[in-house]
Scaffold this active site. Structure first.
Site, PDB file in Angstrom:
ATOM      1  N   CYS A   1       0.824  -1.127   0.015  1.00  0.00           N
ATOM      2  CA  CYS A   1       0.001   0.022   0.077  1.00  0.00           C
ATOM      3  C   CYS A   1       0.697   1.314  -0.053  1.00  0.00           C
ATOM      4  O   CYS A   1       2.249   0.968  -0.327  1.00  0.00           O
ATOM      5  CB  CYS A   1      -1.053   0.007   1.184  1.00  0.00           C
ATOM      6  SG  CYS A   1      -0.381   0.116   2.880  1.00  0.00           S
TER       7      CYS A   1
ATOM      8  N   CYS B   1       2.947   0.941  -8.223  1.00  0.00           N
ATOM      9  CA  CYS B   1       3.755   0.013  -7.779  1.00  0.00           C
ATOM     10  C   CYS B   1       4.694  -0.439  -8.976  1.00  0.00           C
ATOM     11  O   CYS B   1       4.488  -0.446  -9.970  1.00  0.00           O
ATOM     12  CB  CYS B   1       2.703  -1.184  -7.684  1.00  0.00           C
ATOM     13  SG  CYS B   1       3.672  -2.657  -7.027  1.00  0.00           S
TER      14      CYS B   1
ATOM     15  N   CYS C   1      -4.299  -0.998  -2.121  1.00  0.00           N
ATOM     16  CA  CYS C   1      -4.941   0.462  -2.305  1.00  0.00           C
ATOM     17  C   CYS C   1      -4.802   0.939  -3.897  1.00  0.00           C
ATOM     18  O   CYS C   1      -3.448   0.613  -4.281  1.00  0.00           O
ATOM     19  CB  CYS C   1      -4.444   1.411  -1.312  1.00  0.00           C
ATOM     20  SG  CYS C   1      -2.661   1.914  -1.690  1.00  0.00           S
TER      21      CYS C   1
END
Length: 142
Positions: free
Chosen positions: A10, A89, A82
């Protein structure tokens, strides 16, 4: 038997990913090596520690880690919890599966009940993941 490796991601690695790490380790620590990290780590929230303690899972020794620490490690699953982390990412080329579970940010909502709701949703998703049901393995936004 080699343990499967799972990384929960996250943004802050302060609540959702920490709770997910604690839950999966508690439910299936003999079969899984579990880690968590954040794209912009900040300290673990006391509320997350508190609501996990309510269900008998101690994450008080957890600390936030940067995703950069894990970028070259192999994982069976990388799970973003999230939407912001999903967008920022890095790609884990060696991961067998990449999952996205859009869990509402309890920090943004505030209050203990928001952390309980996030914990309960993560628990539901992790139990489904362990059971191999579509609810646990598909992208929750699809």
């Amino acid at each position: 038997m080699q343990k499967k490796r799972v990384l929960f991601l996250c943004t802050g690695n302060s609540a959702r990913s920490q709770m997910a790490e604690g839950l999966l380790r508690s439910f299936a620590g003999k079969e899984y090596e579990v880690f968590s990290a954040g794209t912009h780590p900040i300290p673990v929230r006391v509320e997350a520690v508190g609501v996990m303690g309510e269900i008998g899972i101690d994450i008080s020794d957890h600390f936030s880690k940067s995703v950069d620490r894990f970028i070259h490690e192999p994982f069976d699953y990388v799970v973003t919890v999230c939407d912001s982390a999903k967008e920022s990412c890095p790609v884990f080329h060696g991961a067998r599966g990449t999952l996205h579970w859009s869990i509402k940010d309890p920090v943004g909502v505030g209050g203990t009940e928001a952390f309980r709701n996030a914990r309960n949703e993560l628990e539901r998703r992790i139990r489904a993941f362990l059971a191999g049901t579509p609810e646990g393995i598909k992208d929750s936004t699809s």
